[in-house]
Write an enzyme that holds these catalytic residues in place. Structure first.
Site, PDB file in Angstrom:
ATOM      1  N   HIS A 308       0.859  -1.193   0.000  1.00 40.93           N
ATOM      2  CA  HIS A 308       0.000   0.000   0.000  1.00 40.93           C
ATOM      3  C   HIS A 308       0.891   1.237   0.000  1.00 40.93           C
ATOM      4  O   HIS A 308       1.958   1.243   0.609  1.00 40.93           O
ATOM      5  CB  HIS A 308      -0.911   0.021   1.234  1.00 40.93           C
ATOM      6  CG  HIS A 308      -2.079   0.929   1.071  1.00 40.93           C
ATOM      7  ND1 HIS A 308      -1.997   2.283   1.307  1.00 40.93           N
ATOM      8  CD2 HIS A 308      -3.334   0.684   0.639  1.00 40.93           C
ATOM      9  CE1 HIS A 308      -3.179   2.825   1.049  1.00 40.93           C
ATOM     10  NE2 HIS A 308      -3.998   1.892   0.635  1.00 40.93           N
ATOM     11  N   ASP A 366      -7.858  -5.411  -0.336  1.00 40.17           N
ATOM     12  CA  ASP A 366      -8.318  -6.221  -1.481  1.00 40.17           C
ATOM     13  C   ASP A 366      -8.024  -7.701  -1.320  1.00 40.17           C
ATOM     14  O   ASP A 366      -8.604  -8.534  -1.994  1.00 40.17           O
ATOM     15  CB  ASP A 366      -7.654  -5.697  -2.768  1.00 40.17           C
ATOM     16  CG  ASP A 366      -8.112  -4.295  -3.065  1.00 40.17           C
ATOM     17  OD1 ASP A 366      -7.313  -3.366  -2.934  1.00 40.17           O
ATOM     18  OD2 ASP A 366      -9.306  -4.128  -3.359  1.00 40.17           O
TER      19      ASP A 366
HETATM   20  C1  SDX Z   1      -6.082   0.076  -3.082  1.00 39.71           C
HETATM   21  O1  SDX Z   1      -4.482   4.646  -2.169  1.00 39.71           O
HETATM   22  C2  SDX Z   1      -5.385   3.983  -1.576  1.00 39.71           C
HETATM   23  O2  SDX Z   1      -5.819   4.328  -0.507  1.00 39.71           O
HETATM   24  C3  SDX Z   1      -5.884   2.778  -2.335  1.00 39.71           C
HETATM   25  C4  SDX Z   1      -6.899   1.920  -1.611  1.00 39.71           C
HETATM   26  C5  SDX Z   1      -8.190   2.648  -1.374  1.00 39.71           C
HETATM   27  O3  SDX Z   1      -8.917   2.258  -0.458  1.00 39.71           O
HETATM   28  O4  SDX Z   1      -8.515   3.549  -2.179  1.00 39.71           O
HETATM   29  O5  SDX Z   1      -6.368   1.498  -0.364  1.00 39.71           O
HETATM   30  C6  SDX Z   1      -7.269   0.679  -2.418  1.00 39.71           C
HETATM   31  O6  SDX Z   1      -5.811   0.427  -4.189  1.00 39.71           O
HETATM   32  C7  SDX Z   1      -5.227  -0.896  -2.300  1.00 39.71           C
HETATM   33  C8  SDX Z   1      -3.967  -1.345  -3.101  1.00 39.71           C
HETATM   34  C9  SDX Z   1      -4.441  -2.437  -4.084  1.00 39.71           C
HETATM   35  N1  SDX Z   1      -3.327  -2.788  -5.024  1.00 39.71           N
HETATM   36  C10 SDX Z   1      -2.742  -3.971  -4.985  1.00 39.71           C
HETATM   37  O7  SDX Z   1      -2.932  -4.841  -4.126  1.00 39.71           O
HETATM   38  C11 SDX Z   1      -1.783  -4.201  -6.161  1.00 39.71           C
HETATM   39  C12 SDX Z   1      -0.435  -4.719  -5.615  1.00 39.71           C
HETATM   40  N2  SDX Z   1       0.223  -3.633  -4.860  1.00 39.71           N
HETATM   41  C13 SDX Z   1       1.186  -2.815  -5.591  1.00 39.71           C
HETATM   42  O8  SDX Z   1       0.799  -2.516  -6.899  1.00 39.71           O
HETATM   43  C14 SDX Z   1       1.663  -1.638  -4.747  1.00 39.71           C
HETATM   44  O9  SDX Z   1       1.923  -2.109  -3.496  1.00 39.71           O
HETATM   45  C15 SDX Z   1       0.795  -0.393  -4.627  1.00 39.71           C
HETATM   46  C16 SDX Z   1       0.415   0.165  -5.958  1.00 39.71           C
HETATM   47  C17 SDX Z   1      -0.443  -0.685  -3.842  1.00 39.71           C
HETATM   48  C18 SDX Z   1       1.597   0.653  -3.870  1.00 39.71           C
HETATM   49  O10 SDX Z   1       2.671   0.938  -4.648  1.00 39.71           O
HETATM   50  P1  SDX Z   1       3.710   2.118  -4.204  1.00 39.71           P
HETATM   51  O11 SDX Z   1       3.474   2.602  -2.852  1.00 39.71           O
HETATM   52  O12 SDX Z   1       3.708   3.116  -5.302  1.00 39.71           O
HETATM   53  O13 SDX Z   1       5.019   1.367  -4.040  1.00 39.71           O
HETATM   54  P2  SDX Z   1       5.958   0.954  -5.222  1.00 39.71           P
HETATM   55  O14 SDX Z   1       5.121   0.453  -6.372  1.00 39.71           O
HETATM   56  O15 SDX Z   1       6.881   2.085  -5.478  1.00 39.71           O
HETATM   57  O16 SDX Z   1       6.708  -0.283  -4.599  1.00 39.71           O
HETATM   58  C19 SDX Z   1       7.734  -0.065  -3.642  1.00 39.71           C
HETATM   59  C20 SDX Z   1       8.574  -1.325  -3.720  1.00 39.71           C
HETATM   60  C21 SDX Z   1       8.982  -1.661  -5.152  1.00 39.71           C
HETATM   61  O17 SDX Z   1      10.208  -2.346  -5.094  1.00 39.71           O
HETATM   62  P3  SDX Z   1      11.568  -1.506  -5.470  1.00 39.71           P
HETATM   63  O18 SDX Z   1      11.318  -0.870  -6.845  1.00 39.71           O
HETATM   64  O19 SDX Z   1      11.713  -0.457  -4.364  1.00 39.71           O
HETATM   65  O20 SDX Z   1      12.662  -2.525  -5.462  1.00 39.71           O
HETATM   66  O21 SDX Z   1       7.813  -2.445  -3.250  1.00 39.71           O
HETATM   67  C22 SDX Z   1       7.651  -3.364  -4.313  1.00 39.71           C
HETATM   68  C23 SDX Z   1       7.952  -2.649  -5.604  1.00 39.71           C
HETATM   69  O22 SDX Z   1       8.441  -3.567  -6.573  1.00 39.71           O
HETATM   70  N3  SDX Z   1       6.246  -3.793  -4.272  1.00 39.71           N
HETATM   71  C24 SDX Z   1       5.839  -5.028  -4.485  1.00 39.71           C
HETATM   72  C25 SDX Z   1       4.448  -4.988  -4.312  1.00 39.71           C
HETATM   73  N4  SDX Z   1       4.066  -3.735  -4.029  1.00 39.71           N
HETATM   74  C26 SDX Z   1       5.191  -2.992  -4.014  1.00 39.71           C
HETATM   75  N5  SDX Z   1       6.515  -6.155  -4.804  1.00 39.71           N
HETATM   76  C27 SDX Z   1       5.750  -7.273  -4.936  1.00 39.71           C
HETATM   77  N6  SDX Z   1       4.396  -7.319  -4.782  1.00 39.71           N
HETATM   78  C28 SDX Z   1       3.726  -6.182  -4.463  1.00 39.71           C
HETATM   79  N7  SDX Z   1       2.396  -6.225  -4.307  1.00 39.71           N
END
Ligand code: SDX
Length: 431
Positions: A308, A366
């Protein structure tokens, strides 16, 4: 926002600038950069808004470190445990918990706006039966501005109120109609003698051939899912609604924009993507393969339902949903659900894996909502429409707050341009 006598000192190209700072009632101080470009001739750069407050608000607050979510100051676990969705809608819309009379009046107004214009049935029939329900509701909600002309003038407070009630009231009907349309069953009209969640379940699952009795445990779980998804600060879809509304567009068009943004798998589409991922994993022994892929920086695969932007320890909504998942699955006798076994094993592995601990990745809202909805008999394509139904009150509340703000300006971000600078056109013969 609360003014403070603090300022931030910024030195740009040898010049010193004092920028005002504000101390909120909760959360980090903010630096007001509204005059920065006029004073220093520079922009700030923050493409994902990781460090940028795009507005001030009094509706919802998230403490990502503590894993706390407050709606008008009330913790989400208390609201999920003691309140119900329409009462939370009242709280989000009007700022205070309702009295008995206020709640009765609000529920009466919502109940008596649940039907949609009969002509809208034809609008549904323009879609293929295999259309994704999100495609249908995005279109139908946008089309509401073609049916409800008496609640489009956003400068009229009464019309804003009517549009708000209409959106909250009609979303369950529209989402249920999208479901029925895609499964080839007849639309089911709402009933005024049922509560909000029971009405939705009946419109989704009843058929003309027999009576449909709503199971109170399922309607309670449905209501809890609605409540837990109601609002969440300035997430991507809420920010979309705010940006669309800043141009003065009508509320139905702005909510349709929010629905479209929510559809993305990184946002509200994650519940569908999470269930599809659990199905792809299939069995517990394949979990290490997917964990390895999630950790591989060269592999775009992400563990859907984990991580998140704001929560960095736990998503309090997931904690509550996890309890509901156990109740619903036990009731339905599907606690041995293979998907749930994979989900629970995946959660355990991920929470103990150094990579996920270091990156602060844990199950979000989710992860569990999809498991409950699957157990309740919804196809995965209905998960995000249900999220959109729940989040409508958040979008509407934030929209109302923004429209009422006397400082409202159209949103128009700038950019860091690194394309070609000025150059002359050349005739094709010379290229
Ligand atoms: C919702 O914003 C909100 O409030 C949203 C929400 C709401 O109620 O409205 O809470 C609802 O959207 C919840 C989130 C649902 N999405 C998912 O479950 C999809 C999987 N999660 C990722 O896509 C990710 O965690 C996000 C999009 C939710 C958050 O991404 P960020 O904060 O922009 O973080 P990032 O993408 O920059 O990741 C940081 C690091 C990265 O590694 P590095 O590049 O630093 O090496 O963490 C890793 C990412 O690769 N990472 C993951 C991961 N999520 C982040 N690696 C593996 N699996 C994951 N799920």
């Amino acid at each position: 926002m609360t003014n403070s006598n603090k300022t931030a000192t910024l030195i740009v190209n040898g010049e010193t600038y004092e920028l005002p700072m504000y101390t909120p009632t909760a959360g980090p101080d903010v630096i007001d950069i509204r005059k920065l470009y006029a004073q220093a001739g520079v922009f700030t750069y923050d493409p994902g808004f990781t460090s940028t407050a795009a507005c001030d608000s009094t509706i919802t607050f998230i403490d990502g470190e503590k894993g706390e979510l407050l709606h008008r100051g009330y913790p989400i676990d208390q609201l999920a445990g003691k309140s119900h969705y329409l009462e939370v809608c009242y709280l989000l819309l009007y700022g205070e918990l309702p009295t008995v009379d206020q709640l009765e009046d609000f529920e009466h107004r919502v109940t008596h706006h649940t039907m949609v214009h009969e002509q809208m049935m034809n609008f549904f029939r323009g879609f293929r039966r295999d259309a994704h329900p999100m495609a249908i509701i995005t279109g139908v909600i946008g089309a509401m501005s073609a049916f409800y002309h008496d609640s489009l003038d956003i400068t009229d407070e009464w019309q804003r109120e009517v549009a708000s009630i209409r959106m909250i009231a009609k979303m369950p009907t529209i989402v249920a109609m999208a479901f029925k349309y895609t499964v080839g069953q007849p639309f089911v009209y709402p009933r005024n003698d049922l509560d909000y969640a029971s009405n939705f379940l009946r419109m989704c699952f009843s058929v003309p051939c027999e009576e449909y009795e709503v199971n109170p445990i399922l309607s309670r779980a449905m209501d809890r899912i609605f409540t837990l998804h109601a609002d969440h600060e300035q997430n991507a879809s809420t920010s979309t609604v705010r940006l669309a509304s800043s141009s003065g567009a009508n509320p139905f068009a702005c909510i349709a924009a929010g629905v479209a943004c929510l559809w993305g798998p990184a946002h509200g589409g994650a519940n569908q993507a999470c269930l599809e991922m659990l199905r792809e994993i299939g069995t517990v022994d394949r979990i290490p393969e997917f964990i390895a892929r999630a950790k591989d920086r060269d592999d775009p695969f992400r563990l859907m339902g984990f991580g998140h932007r704001v929560y960095k320890n736990t998503d309090p909504r997931a904690t509550v949903l996890k309890q509901s998942a156990d109740e619903v699955l036990e009731l339905l006798g599907v606690e041995d659900n293979e998907l749930l076994k994979v989900a629970k094993a995946l959660e355990k592995v991920a929470l103990n894996d150094p990579y996920f601990i270091e990156k602060k990745l844990f199950p979000n809202v989710d992860f569990y909502s999809g498991i409950i909805l699957e157990a309740m008999g919804f196809p995965t394509s209905m998960f995000t429409p249900i999220f959109a139904l729940s989040r409508t009150v958040g979008w509407i509340s934030q929209w109302k707050e923004m429209i009422a703000d006397p400082q409202l300006k159209i949103g128009r971000p700038r950019q860091l341009y690194h394309g070609e600078t000025n150059r002359d056109y050349t005739d094709i013969e010379t290229r």
